[in-house]
Design a protein around this motif. Structure first.
Motif, PDB file in Angstrom:
ATOM      1  N   ALA A 177      -1.584   3.652  12.938  1.00 14.96           N
ATOM      2  CA  ALA A 177      -1.211   3.385  11.548  1.00 14.96           C
ATOM      3  C   ALA A 177      -0.741   1.945  11.398  1.00 14.96           C
ATOM      4  O   ALA A 177       0.135   1.486  12.132  1.00 14.96           O
ATOM      5  N   LEU A 178      -1.320   1.243  10.452  1.00 12.88           N
ATOM      6  CA  LEU A 178      -0.889  -0.124  10.154  1.00 12.88           C
ATOM      7  C   LEU A 178       0.480  -0.074   9.481  1.00 12.88           C
ATOM      8  O   LEU A 178       0.769   0.804   8.685  1.00 12.88           O
ATOM      9  N   GLY A 179       1.296  -1.052   9.790  1.00  9.56           N
ATOM     10  CA  GLY A 179       2.629  -1.088   9.213  1.00  9.56           C
ATOM     11  C   GLY A 179       3.650  -0.261   9.967  1.00  9.56           C
ATOM     12  O   GLY A 179       4.670   0.129   9.402  1.00  9.56           O
TER      13      GLY A 179
ATOM     14  N   TRP B  88       0.807  -1.225   0.000  1.00  9.92           N
ATOM     15  CA  TRP B  88       0.000   0.000   0.000  1.00  9.92           C
ATOM     16  C   TRP B  88       0.839   1.274   0.000  1.00  9.92           C
ATOM     17  O   TRP B  88       0.343   2.344   0.317  1.00  9.92           O
ATOM     18  N   ALA B  89       2.115   1.170  -0.315  1.00 12.28           N
ATOM     19  CA  ALA B  89       3.023   2.318  -0.509  1.00 12.28           C
ATOM     20  C   ALA B  89       3.441   2.995   0.790  1.00 12.28           C
ATOM     21  O   ALA B  89       4.618   3.268   1.007  1.00 12.28           O
ATOM     22  N   THR B  90       2.484   3.297   1.674  1.00 15.34           N
ATOM     23  CA  THR B  90       2.801   3.969   2.941  1.00 15.34           C
ATOM     24  C   THR B  90       1.903   3.424   4.050  1.00 15.34           C
ATOM     25  O   THR B  90       0.824   2.902   3.779  1.00 15.34           O
ATOM     26  N   PRO B  91       2.339   3.529   5.316  1.00 14.34           N
ATOM     27  CA  PRO B  91       1.456   3.143   6.428  1.00 14.34           C
ATOM     28  C   PRO B  91       0.169   3.961   6.411  1.00 14.34           C
ATOM     29  O   PRO B  91       0.148   5.105   5.946  1.00 14.34           O
ATOM     30  N   GLU B  92      -0.889   3.362   6.928  1.00 16.13           N
ATOM     31  CA  GLU B  92      -2.207   4.002   6.886  1.00 16.13           C
ATOM     32  C   GLU B  92      -2.929   3.767   8.204  1.00 16.13           C
ATOM     33  O   GLU B  92      -2.899   2.666   8.756  1.00 16.13           O
TER      34      GLU B  92
END
Length: 443
Positions: A357-359, A345-349
């Protein structure tokens, strides 16, 4: 009499043909290569030795990219860049990172992606520079630079205990547009606080956890895991007795802010490192070294219990319930990754149901969420490949550095790697890979 043949492009003149097995043209090329000035050491030394000044100026988030740019220019001007075995997976990882950027959907997401990508590219250039600066940069210079970063960590950790509410006003923070500084993470980077002050519901008093020179206490803990063994290694390399005594005293002082962070993961990381070195020492027949490591671990465990740090960690766990919180974040991260397992997904969200934030709860999870399964596997290829390639280095320094890479494989599952921590890990990997390939002696 034969007539010499005039050379067209791509042909060899008769007089340049090898005579008695000697290629004159190749010899000229080698002479030109030898005449090139060596890569200077100062760009990498500025990056490490200038770390405390960069932090005080609010430039710590940008200094790695800036100095990597300088190193990149020197590499281009040098004209001859080599890759030692083991570095290629990192650049394959960077290539996939650019591919995974295709999933971005908003300008703000692009900002985060570009910032993280710039850090990763910069770290790759730093590794490449060290590998190619064989005549000017060695492990001794690396250890001295790491020691500066570690000393900064310890001094700011002590100050965080004494002045937990202090937030630094930096030149970069003053000139940065207000709209950017309003972002909490940006503010913590360019106007850093000394401590991460937490008071979960139910806690009788706040937990003042040292964080500087990083935004969060967990980042401080990860840096401590990586840099403290290097500080001890620096002490072993010191020639003067008073230098060794001073470093030993600073190592003892560092225990105070380390325990104040209440970082269980930090203790686990140090335990893994001691375990790895103990096993390697026993395998090499160095029983006295193994006993010394176990004795040091026993003393450290006694200090944790005697100081009340263990009770503090358990108390914070009771009121904040971080273990169950992490489990829910990991489950949500896996669910989201399942929707885009290849590209991520490119960046944490931020997950609105969790509020986090996930990730972000471990670097392995960051890679998995941002760049998908492929990105995580490529990073693992680099890190695990470095461990396997350099396992034959048996000198005390080689074993100590190798142990850090093994420890990183464990800790990335629950600790993040900021650009500083990642630079340390990758420079250690570069030092080991170069030593193996060039048959350098790591005393």
């Amino acid at each position: 009499m034969s007539v010499p043949v005039l050379r067209a492009r791509g042909t060899v003149r008769e007089r340049d043909r090898p005579a008695h097995g000697i290629d004159v043209r190749a010899s000229r090329v080698d002479a030109v290569r030898r005449s090139r000035p060596p890569l200077p050491a100062w760009p990498l030394l500025v990056l490490l030795h200038g770390f405390p000044l960069a932090w005080a100026a609010g430039a710590a988030p940008f200094v790695t990219v800036a100095m990597a740019g300088v190193m990149g220019v020197h590499l281009i001007l040098h004209g001859q860049v080599r890759l030692v075995p083991g570095l290629l997976p990192w650049f394959a990882f960077l290539a996939w990172l650019l591919v995974s950027g295709a999933v971005m959907t908003s300008p703000m997401q692009a900002v985060g992606f570009v910032q993280r990508a710039a850090d990763l590219v910069a770290v790759g250039i730093v590794m490449l520079y060290y590998v190619n600066a064989r005549t000017t940069l060695g492990v001794t210079q690396l250890l001295r630079g790491f020691f500066v970063v570690w000393t900064t960590l310890v001094v700011l950790g002590v100050l965080a205990i004494l002045f937990p509410e202090v937030r630094l006003t930096t030149p970069i923070g003053q000139i940065m547009p207000g709209a950017l500084v309003e972002n909490e993470l940006v503010r913590d980077l360019v106007s850093p606080r000394l401590a991460e002050v937490q008071q979960p519901w139910g806690a009788e008093e706040p937990y003042n956890r040292p964080a500087a020179p990083f935004p969060y206490a967990n980042a401080w803990g990860m840096a401590y895991v990586l840099l403290t063994p290097l500080a001890v290694l620096t002490m072993r390399h010191a020639r003067r007795r008073r230098s060794r005594v001073a470093i030993a005293a600073l190592v003892g002082l560092s225990v105070w802010p380390a325990l104040e962070t209440s970082n269980r993961g930090m203790l686990l990381g140090l335990a893994v490192y001691v375990g790895v070195l103990t096993v390697r020492s026993l395998a090499q027949g160095r029983g006295r070294d193994a006993l010394g490591l176990l004795a040091a671990a026993g003393i450290a465990g006694g200090v944790v219990l005697w100081s009340g740090a263990a009770d503090a960690m358990l108390g914070r766990q009771e009121v904040s319930n971080t273990t169950e919180g992490r489990e829910s974040i990991y489950r949500a991260t896996l669910d989201k990754v399942a929707e885009s397992p290849i590209f991520g997904w490119a960046t944490p969200e931020v997950d609105p149901t969790i509020g986090i934030a996930l990730g972000t709860q471990g670097y392995a999870w960051t890679l998995l969420y941002c760049y998908g399964v492929v990105g995580l596997l490529l990073f693992a290829w680099f890190l695990l490949g470095s461990v396997l390639r350099t396992r034959t280095l048996t000198s005390p320094t080689g074993v100590a550095l190798h142990g850090l890479l093994v420890t990183t494989i464990v800790t990335v599952w629950f600790y993040g790697l900021g650009v500083t921590q990642l630079t340390v890990v990758c420079l250690v990997a570069a030092a080991l890979l170069r030593a193996r390939h060039d048959e350098e002696e790591l005393a």
